[in-house]
Design a protein around this motif. Structure first.
Motif, mmCIF file in Angstrom:
data_model
loop_
_atom_site.group_PDB
_atom_site.id
_atom_site.type_symbol
_atom_site.label_atom_id
_atom_site.label_comp_id
_atom_site.label_asym_id
_atom_site.label_seq_id
_atom_site.Cartn_x
_atom_site.Cartn_y
_atom_site.Cartn_z
ATOM 1 N N ALA A 1 9.799 -9.841 -2.825
ATOM 2 C CA ALA A 1 9.598 -9.422 -4.211
ATOM 3 C C ALA A 1 10.815 -8.688 -4.763
ATOM 4 N N GLU B 1 4.080 -6.437 -8.316
ATOM 5 C CA GLU B 1 4.797 -6.330 -7.040
ATOM 6 C C GLU B 1 5.233 -4.892 -6.774
ATOM 7 N N ASN C 1 3.948 -2.365 -3.775
ATOM 8 C CA ASN C 1 4.852 -1.706 -2.826
ATOM 9 C C ASN C 1 4.556 -0.216 -2.743
ATOM 10 N N LYS D 1 7.251 -4.302 6.937
ATOM 11 C CA LYS D 1 5.808 -4.233 7.161
ATOM 12 C C LYS D 1 5.268 -5.097 8.278
ATOM 13 N N GLY E 1 2.141 -6.411 0.579
ATOM 14 C CA GLY E 1 3.312 -7.289 0.624
ATOM 15 C C GLY E 1 3.708 -7.454 2.080
HETATM 16 MG MG MG Z 1 6.224 -6.065 -1.769
#
Ligand code: MG
Ligand code: ADP
Length: 553
Positions: free
Chosen positions: A79, A10, A14, A60, A74
């Protein structure tokens, strides 16, 4: 969040979403005690640090319609929040527009006050004491070495999906993995799969010039694995698993690999994002691809063409190479069969063809001669049989090794230095004792090198030091610590393979005779080598008669 590997996944995803070109990963205790991921991405504004660790906070997705066309890795905003719930997390970041960095700490989900920090542009996430507040889950963390194998495997999947991302991994103060920024997938593969792969690699590309399609690098059949995890797939930069696509790659190797073996390599797919649904699996590892069947077909055909086109002869196991000396290139023809020899030496008695007596279950075999220094032609019970000298010898060694459970060790006069990949070195650490009892004594030699001081040996034949890297790959594929018997069998299979008579070795009928006698003595003689290749093929007399149109015979 299952453990260190999923945390690392994760965090590094990112970093990729933040446009990083470089990430540094630090592990302590295999990641169970501490995981630090630092990147050079575009950072988080100080005012948004709190938001980043809150559930459903993502920067995002701005338009709900975006969900259909996700291009970042992601997008659920879960996360960081989930990791912060079960650890002591420290997030420090500096976006390019800020003159200094700012940070926050979160303990078990509680966010502390913001502080100033010093840092170049980018983000550092520091995760300590994973699952410290959920002892039941902490208990399920594996040994540091086992977690580390898993973390490296995860990073390698990400790297093969994003070769332009440089990744460095340290465990404490030791560097355990280095994957430099690569311009091409082919180059990235050399850092992941190691030298055997490099000497066997070939590329595949989808036909045409469209940017939509696939590009891959695979190894010829001389390099293979016992499971499908050696086939690394990614779609639009996301590492994925897909049975359909893996099967397609494997199907391309039909007749080139035994049924129990899998090819090794990486395939990157570039598809229109609207064709890819990443919402079918919580970790987004499984995705739904529109037209996956057709894609799989195209992939299989391309791999097959590249494999067959490039290597008309490589379907035979590579001839034995010891050190750098190549096999003397003798013409691969039929060794004189006793009957023919009889003709040349008309006046002499032809030497009797070696005959292996039958047992209750197996008919006798009369050896006639060897083809290509590999296949023995023989007659048995009125049929023609062909015997693979390597597979037969390997099977016998394997059974005896498993039966006695002991592997003698032979010191090498000249210890062999070998470069290992990061993953192989970690697998070595995790299995050092078992390998030692199997006859491998190995010591570090600085950098990525190790020195092999002794190898398993059996009745005057010994394993080659270079059998170690592929063996370590197989051990690492297991992931979890294998049950000792499982490991013993894999070591035995590997030792047997490397200590056995090879294709290309010139052996006498007497030596093969002894092998066959041993094969017949085995409790349940398996007519397949430990890798699943056939040992003996029987061609019934009636088939031969059919070829020559003697149907009534
Ligand atoms: Mg993420
Ligand atoms: P998601 O990735 O699904 O958006 P995360 O919980 O993983 O959710 O991250 C939350 C938010 O934190 C991201 O949307 C992003 O804005 C920010 N973030 C996390 N890690 C980084 C990083 N390494 N660099 C820049 N921003 C980051």
């Amino acid at each position: 969040m299952e453990g260190p590997a999923s945390v690392v996944k994760e965090l590094v995803e990112n970093s990729i979403d933040a446009g990083a070109t470089e990430v540094e990963v630090l592990l302590e205790g295999g990641g169970s005690d501490r995981i630090v991921v630092a990147d050079d991405g575009d950072g988080i504004l100080p005012a948004e640090l709190d938001l980043a660790v809150q559930r459903h906070a993502t920067s995002k997705l701005t338009d709900p319609d975006d969900l259909a066309q996700v291009s970042s890795l992601g997008f659920r905003g879960e996360a960081l929040a989930a990791i912060a719930q079960v650890s002591k997390l420290r997030l420090v970041s500096r976006p390019p527009e800020a003159s200094s960095a700012a940070g926050i700490t979160v303990e078990g989900g509680r966010v502390g006050a913001r502080f100033e920090a010093a840092r170049a542009v980018g983000t550092t996430v520091d995760v300590q004491d994973l699952f410290y507040n959920t002892p039941a889950r902490r208990k399920f963390l594996r040994t540091p070495a086992a977690e580390q194998v898993e973390v490296l495997a995860t990073l390698e999947r990400i790297y093969l999906a994003h070769p332009d991302l440089a990744v460095r991994v340290r465990s404490g103060t030791a560097e355990i993995g280095r994957y430099p920024r690569a311009a091409k997938l082919e180059e990235a593969a050399t850092w992941v799969f190691g030298p055997e792969f490099v000497s066997a690699q070939f590329s595949v590309r989808s036909p045409g010039t469209s940017p939509v399609g696939f590009h891959g690098v695979l190894a010829r059949p001389t390099v293979s694995r016992g499971t499908s995890v050696g086939i690394q797939l990614s779609v639009n930069g996301r590492a994925i698993v897909s049975r359909t696509l893996s099967q397609a790659v494997r199907a391309a190797y039909q007749d080139y690999l035994p049924r129990t073996r899998f090819p090794v390599g990486a395939i990157r797919l570039t598809l229109d994002p609207s064709r890819v649904d990443v919402n079918v699996h919580p970790t987004k590892r499984e995705v739904r691809i529109q037209g996956e069947r057709d894609l799989a077909d195209a992939l299989r055909r391309s791999v097959r063409a590249a494999l067959v086109g490039g290597t008309q002869v490589a379907d035979l196991p590579a001839p034995r190479r010891s050190g750098t000396a190549a096999v003397p290139e003798k013409p691969r023809t039929v060794a004189p069969l006793p009957a023919l020899r009889g003709q040349q030496q008309r006046l002499e008695e032809p030497p009797p063809a070696p005959r292996i007596a039958g047992t209750g279950r197996h008919p006798a075999v009369t050896l006639l001669g060897a083809l290509f220094r590999l296949y023995w032609v023989a007659e048995s019970d009125g049929d023609l049989v062909l015997i693979d000298q390597h597979a037969a010898s390997e099977r016998v060694l394997y059974d005896e090794l498993r039966l006695t459970g002991r592997l003698a060790r032979q010191e090498l006069m000249d210890p062999v230095r070998l470069p290992l990949t990061a993953r192989q070195r970690t697998a070595l650490e995790a299995n050092r004792e078992l390998l030692r009892s199997a006859g491998f004594v190995i010591e570090p030699f600085g950098g990525d090198q190790v020195r092999v001081r002794s190898v398993p040996s059996y009745r005057g034949r010994r394993a080659e030091a270079r059998s170690l890297p592929p063996l370590l790959d197989e051990l690492a594929d297991g992931g979890r610590p294998t049950v000792p018997e499982g490991l013993a069998e894999r070591v035995a299979a590997s030792v047997a393979c490397h200590a056995a008579v090879r294709a290309g070795d010139e052996i006498t009928a007497e030596e093969l005779g002894r092998v066959l006698e041993a094969l017949y003595r085995t409790e349940a003689p398996a007519y397949a080598c430990p890798h699943g290749r056939p040992v003996i093929v029987r061609l019934p007399r009636s088939r031969l008669d059919g070829w020559f149109l003697r149907r009534g015979a």
